[in-house]
Write a protein that holds these residues in place. Structure first.
Motif, PDB file in Angstrom:
ATOM      1  N   PHE A   1       0.854  -1.181   0.000  1.00  0.00           N
ATOM      2  CA  PHE A   1       0.000   0.000   0.000  1.00  0.00           C
ATOM      3  C   PHE A   1       0.890   1.231   0.000  1.00  0.00           C
ATOM      4  O   PHE A   1       1.892   1.275   0.720  1.00  0.00           O
ATOM      5  N   TYR A   2       0.532   2.223  -0.771  1.00  0.00           N
ATOM      6  CA  TYR A   2       1.182   3.523  -0.722  1.00  0.00           C
ATOM      7  C   TYR A   2       0.116   4.514  -0.279  1.00  0.00           C
ATOM      8  O   TYR A   2      -0.791   4.841  -1.047  1.00  0.00           O
ATOM      9  N   VAL A   3       0.199   4.942   0.964  1.00  0.00           N
ATOM     10  CA  VAL A   3      -0.833   5.794   1.550  1.00  0.00           C
ATOM     11  C   VAL A   3      -0.165   7.052   2.078  1.00  0.00           C
ATOM     12  O   VAL A   3       0.859   6.992   2.749  1.00  0.00           O
ATOM     13  N   ASP A   4      -0.752   8.206   1.751  1.00  0.00           N
ATOM     14  CA  ASP A   4      -0.252   9.451   2.333  1.00  0.00           C
ATOM     15  C   ASP A   4      -1.408  10.426   2.506  1.00  0.00           C
ATOM     16  O   ASP A   4      -2.519  10.193   2.066  1.00  0.00           O
ATOM     17  N   ASP A   5      -1.126  11.503   3.190  1.00  0.00           N
ATOM     18  CA  ASP A   5      -2.082  12.597   3.396  1.00  0.00           C
ATOM     19  C   ASP A   5      -3.386  12.146   4.033  1.00  0.00           C
ATOM     20  O   ASP A   5      -4.476  12.521   3.601  1.00  0.00           O
ATOM     21  N   ILE A   6      -3.302  11.334   5.072  1.00  0.00           N
ATOM     22  CA  ILE A   6      -4.504  10.911   5.793  1.00  0.00           C
ATOM     23  C   ILE A   6      -4.909  12.028   6.752  1.00  0.00           C
ATOM     24  O   ILE A   6      -4.087  12.542   7.506  1.00  0.00           O
ATOM     25  N   VAL A   7      -6.175  12.391   6.699  1.00  0.00           N
ATOM     26  CA  VAL A   7      -6.710  13.427   7.577  1.00  0.00           C
ATOM     27  C   VAL A   7      -7.966  12.879   8.244  1.00  0.00           C
ATOM     28  O   VAL A   7      -8.850  12.368   7.568  1.00  0.00           O
ATOM     29  N   VAL A   8      -8.012  12.949   9.564  1.00  0.00           N
ATOM     30  CA  VAL A   8      -9.203  12.579  10.322  1.00  0.00           C
ATOM     31  C   VAL A   8      -9.582  13.811  11.114  1.00  0.00           C
ATOM     32  O   VAL A   8      -8.812  14.308  11.934  1.00  0.00           O
TER      33      VAL A   8
END
Length: 71
Positions: free
Chosen positions: A59-66
């Motif tokens: 997985f390439y995941v970035d810029d997660i905002v909660v």
């Protein structure tokens, strides 16, 4: 690709969430409102990503905002 999920939590939880999907070149986001989730889902205790595969995956995941929204 951008995925946006909106779910009501706490006393506002109603057992649904909205999903919006966009990617470069797509003129309008794909909108999926009112998808079902567990009606008991009222708070986020854990957030993670898993794959239902029989082999290696990446997985390439970035810029997660909660965050809460004004809505």
């Amino acid at each position: 690709m951008t995925l946006r999920l909106r779910v009501k939590l706490g006393d506002q939880a109603d057992g649904t969430f909205d999903l919006s999907v966009t990617w470069p070149g797509l003129e309008e986001p794909l909108e999926f409102p009112g998808l079902a989730c567990d009606p008991e889902f009222k708070q986020i205790n854990w957030l993670g990503f898993t794959a239902n595969a029989d082999g290696p995956g990446v997985f390439y995941v970035d810029d997660i905002v909660v965050r809460p929204t004004a809505e």
